[in-house]
Design an enzyme around this catalytic site. Sequence first.
Site, short mmCIF file in Angstrom:
data_model
loop_
_atom_site.label_atom_id
_atom_site.label_comp_id
_atom_site.label_asym_id
_atom_site.label_seq_id
_atom_site.Cartn_x
_atom_site.Cartn_y
_atom_site.Cartn_z
N ARG A 11 -125.41 -8.30 41.21
CA ARG A 11 -125.93 -7.29 40.23
C ARG A 11 -126.18 -8.10 38.93
O ARG A 11 -125.84 -9.22 38.48
CB ARG A 11 -125.20 -6.24 39.85
CG ARG A 11 -123.69 -6.40 39.42
CD ARG A 11 -122.87 -5.17 39.26
NE ARG A 11 -121.49 -5.67 38.78
CZ ARG A 11 -120.70 -5.11 37.84
NH1 ARG A 11 -120.85 -3.70 37.80
NH2 ARG A 11 -119.54 -5.50 37.68
N SER A 13 -125.95 -6.81 34.42
CA SER A 13 -125.44 -5.83 33.41
C SER A 13 -126.23 -6.24 32.28
O SER A 13 -126.37 -7.32 31.74
CB SER A 13 -124.16 -5.97 33.50
OG SER A 13 -123.11 -5.45 34.67
N SER A 57 -114.47 -3.74 39.02
CA SER A 57 -114.70 -2.46 39.83
C SER A 57 -115.07 -3.04 41.22
O SER A 57 -115.44 -4.21 41.51
CB SER A 57 -116.12 -1.70 39.30
OG SER A 57 -117.34 -2.69 39.24
N LYS A 107 -102.86 -3.61 34.43
CA LYS A 107 -103.14 -3.55 33.17
C LYS A 107 -104.54 -2.49 33.05
O LYS A 107 -105.57 -2.77 33.19
CB LYS A 107 -103.72 -4.90 32.56
CG LYS A 107 -104.17 -5.16 31.07
CD LYS A 107 -105.11 -4.29 30.29
CE LYS A 107 -106.27 -4.92 30.76
NZ LYS A 107 -107.52 -3.97 30.30
N SER A 130 -106.69 0.55 30.77
CA SER A 130 -107.24 1.10 29.49
C SER A 130 -106.58 2.60 29.71
O SER A 130 -106.17 2.95 30.61
CB SER A 130 -108.71 1.27 29.56
OG SER A 130 -109.16 2.14 30.42
N GLU A 175 -108.38 4.63 32.08
CA GLU A 175 -107.98 4.24 33.53
C GLU A 175 -106.77 4.70 33.97
O GLU A 175 -106.66 5.28 34.91
CB GLU A 175 -108.12 2.78 33.80
CG GLU A 175 -109.72 2.31 33.67
CD GLU A 175 -109.58 0.74 33.54
OE1 GLU A 175 -110.82 0.13 33.49
OE2 GLU A 175 -108.55 0.23 33.12
N ASP A 202 -110.99 -8.30 29.57
CA ASP A 202 -110.78 -9.51 30.43
C ASP A 202 -109.99 -10.50 29.59
O ASP A 202 -109.35 -11.27 30.28
CB ASP A 202 -112.20 -9.86 30.92
CG ASP A 202 -112.93 -9.05 31.85
OD1 ASP A 202 -112.13 -8.19 32.30
OD2 ASP A 202 -114.06 -8.86 31.75
#
Length: 327
Positions: A104, A106, A154, A198, A200, A203, A269
């Site tokens: 993909r 981005s 993801s 880890k 957020s 999340e 990251d």
Amino acid sequence: MRTVRRSSTGPPMNAPAIVTLTMNTALDVTADAERVVPTEKIRCRTVRYDPGGGGVNVAKFAAALGVPAAAVFTAGGSTGSRVVDLMDVPGVTTIPVEIAGPTRESFTVSEGASGEQYRFVLPGPALSADEQARCLDTVRRAAVSAQFVVASGSLPPGVPPQFYQRVADMCRDTGARLILDASGGGLRHVTSGVHVLKPSLRELRECVGRELQTEAEQLDAALELIDRGVTDAVVVSLGARGALSVTSAGAERLPAVAVPVVSSVGAGDAMVAGIVAGLVCGWPLSKAVRYGIAAATAKLQTPGTAVFDRDAVEHHFESSRRLRPAR
């Protein structure tokens, strides 16, 4: 497509301490535009291309911090070949797993008039069961002598939400410790075997299914995951508020370092890379998290997912010593 490529600097690296896994690799395209408005053509400038996806970024950033890493990532089609070429990064052993679908793209546009960023993230190609198995087998072989496996990003279409639990089980078999930075179903279906989780704040909310309005509620949610045996520790990234580091022995909120922001892409990251680099050095978690915050801060000052300057990380790390932790 080449199956394995080694770092272009020096001899092939022996058993890097860190192995990263990226199931949904991306070719990151970053550009500037004066204004982003509907229906009109947006004339872009200053276009740059970077290899992206959570684990790919972590490997690049860890290497920039002086810790060699091996990056296992999916790659397919012309965009996948472009990512492989761009991953010719000093200190990184690249191990692409060829897939049928195209990697993909981005796309991020920074609007000059407002300073805002607009990020467009595509879902990625569907992975077959055979491709998933080859990814897991490749990580297993790469992780045999590694200290840490970092699974980040993801899950692409076709990959079941239990996949990261399979990675955790594999790490248990090889003896590597798993650092997991995932979202959505991929996070909710992990039940055991993580060393450091880890998320957020968003999340973490998704994981426990609650709003978590206060820091006390966030701490309780992190302790819940530890008590359930999902993970040994939780580091919640809080953006401008820093990070909340939680273990069964206690918790600490570590403040952020304020800087002008060029791009927030890849900052999470960078935090993971700083944390795992610190852990490789044998640091306690709180010190490693401070280093992760310093790396994320340096990343905020670079465009796209470009690698930060290590001197900037060290500067921010030293500056963070003078900031009082919030307990």
